[in-house]
Design an enzyme around this catalytic site. Structure first.
Site, PDB file in Angstrom:
ATOM      1  N   ASP A   1       0.832  -1.196   0.000  1.00 16.62           N
ATOM      2  CA  ASP A   1       0.000   0.000   0.000  1.00 16.62           C
ATOM      3  C   ASP A   1       0.871   1.252   0.000  1.00 16.62           C
ATOM      4  OD1 ASP A   1      -2.162   1.712   0.191  1.00 16.62           O
ATOM      5  OD2 ASP A   1      -2.367   1.474   2.352  1.00 16.62           O
TER       6      ASP A   1
ATOM      7  N   CYS B   1      -7.402  -1.272  -5.810  1.00 15.13           N
ATOM      8  CA  CYS B   1      -6.685  -1.535  -4.563  1.00 15.13           C
ATOM      9  C   CYS B   1      -7.747  -1.458  -3.466  1.00 15.13           C
ATOM     10  CB  CYS B   1      -5.531  -0.544  -4.372  1.00 15.13           C
ATOM     11  SG  CYS B   1      -5.916   1.174  -4.793  1.00 15.13           S
ATOM     12  N   VAL B   2      -7.471  -0.834  -2.335  1.00 18.95           N
ATOM     13  CA  VAL B   2      -8.493  -0.748  -1.295  1.00 18.95           C
ATOM     14  C   VAL B   2      -9.440   0.420  -1.568  1.00 18.95           C
ATOM     15  CG1 VAL B   2      -8.918  -0.394   1.164  1.00 18.95           C
ATOM     16  CG2 VAL B   2      -7.037  -1.859   0.434  1.00 18.95           C
ATOM     17  N   ALA B   3      -8.875   1.628  -1.711  1.00 20.23           N
ATOM     18  CA  ALA B   3      -9.698   2.814  -1.964  1.00 20.23           C
ATOM     19  C   ALA B   3      -9.662   3.252  -3.419  1.00 20.23           C
ATOM     20  CB  ALA B   3      -9.237   3.961  -1.072  1.00 20.23           C
ATOM     21  N   GLY B   4      -8.760   2.655  -4.214  1.00 18.04           N
ATOM     22  CA  GLY B   4      -8.653   3.059  -5.608  1.00 18.04           C
ATOM     23  C   GLY B   4      -7.993   4.409  -5.800  1.00 18.04           C
ATOM     24  N   LEU B   5      -7.090   4.779  -4.893  1.00 17.22           N
ATOM     25  CA  LEU B   5      -6.453   6.091  -4.965  1.00 17.22           C
ATOM     26  C   LEU B   5      -4.939   6.035  -5.137  1.00 17.22           C
ATOM     27  CD1 LEU B   5      -8.430   7.988  -2.166  1.00 17.22           C
ATOM     28  CD2 LEU B   5      -8.730   8.153  -4.642  1.00 17.22           C
ATOM     29  N   GLY B   6      -4.327   4.873  -5.002  1.00 17.18           N
ATOM     30  CA  GLY B   6      -2.869   4.794  -5.088  1.00 17.18           C
ATOM     31  C   GLY B   6      -2.390   3.751  -6.067  1.00 17.18           C
ATOM     32  N   ARG B   7      -2.400   2.502  -5.638  1.00 13.60           N
ATOM     33  CA  ARG B   7      -1.821   1.435  -6.444  1.00 13.60           C
ATOM     34  C   ARG B   7      -2.537   1.231  -7.783  1.00 13.60           C
ATOM     35  NH1 ARG B   7      -1.917  -2.794  -1.542  1.00 13.60           N
ATOM     36  NH2 ARG B   7      -3.673  -1.422  -1.000  1.00 13.60           N
TER      37      ARG B   7
END
Length: 245
Positions: A92, A131-137
């Site tokens: 993450d 990813c989890v929130a769709g904001l990084g990976r």
């Protein structure tokens, strides 16, 4: 040019709504490079919400889902709909390792590399990634795919952030701008980069070059006889747009 406030990572608004009837409409961000290359960035489903995601997958002709976080739902209901699930997890907030990049680009090439022009009534192929929130990976992988298609890194970042505000942290932005090297033969289509080089910021960046070396841990090349090197210009623009932290 988009204002700096549009890149406020504390906000998550501004996402393009998809199916209006879906309670998860704001969880999806559709990134379209052209008629044949589309990516769906989203947050992670659960076993209880996956049926809602499957409706959007069918509507957008999603052929593959790429999970870059730990699994939060079963593959079975997804693959029953002829959608292949790929697990490419990495840390993450980090940038993708070489093994993940290789598998991701192979998938994009397989699904979209030989895509034919679609008719007006034909839904193009879409690859979903979360990813989890769709904001990084997940946004990083989509940006890499756009860069491989010929977009300049700054243009790819702006496109993704326009559709999914708050995407990327500073480390991921630095990776895309300075460290990622395009492996395809596509030439860069550099709208923002060209604007930087022809703007008054060029001269300001030149004046700042002498004191810019080593800041933020980013490499800076020396100016040549015709002006500051391209990388230094991008560094100056990076600091103006995203801050120095």
């Amino acid at each position: 040019m988009v204002s700096v406030s549009a890149y406020n990572t504390a906000t998550i608004g501004g996402r393009k709504p998809l199916g209006k009837s879906s309670p998860l409409a704001n969880s999806f961000s559709l990134i379209e490079y052209d008629k044949n290359h589309r990516f769906l960035i989203m947050d992670c489903p659960t076993n209880s919400t996956i049926p809602l995601y499957l409706r959007e997958f069918a509507r957008l002709n999603v052929t593959d889902v790429v999970r870059v976080c730990e699994p939060t739902y079963s593959k079975e209901p997804v693959e029953k709909r002829d959608v292949t699930v790929h697990d490419l997890p990495f840390k993450d907030g980090d940038v993708p390792p070489a093994s993940v990049l290789k598998q991701w680009l192979e998938l994009v090439s397989t699904r979209m590399g030989g895509a034919k022009n679609t008719s007006a009534n034909e839904e193009p192929t879409t690859i979903a990634v979360h990813c989890v929130a769709g904001l990084g990976r997940a946004p990083v992988l989509v940006a890499v795919a756009l860069i491989e298609k010929g977009m300049d890194p700054l243009d790819a970042i702006e496109l993704v952030r326009h559709k999914r505000r708050g995407a990327f942290n500073n480390r991921q932005i630095a990776y895309l701008v300075y460290n990622y090297k395009r492996t395809s033969g596509h030439k860069s289509s550099n709208k923002i980069g060209s604007a930087i080089r022809s703007s008054p910021l060029n001269g300001a960046a030149t004046a700042q070059a002498a004191t810019a070396e080593g800041e933020d841990g980013l490499p800076v090349k020396a100016a040549n006889s015709t002006g500051i090197a391209s990388l230094s210009i991008h560094k100056f623009f990076f600091k103006k747009m995203f801050g120095s932290h």
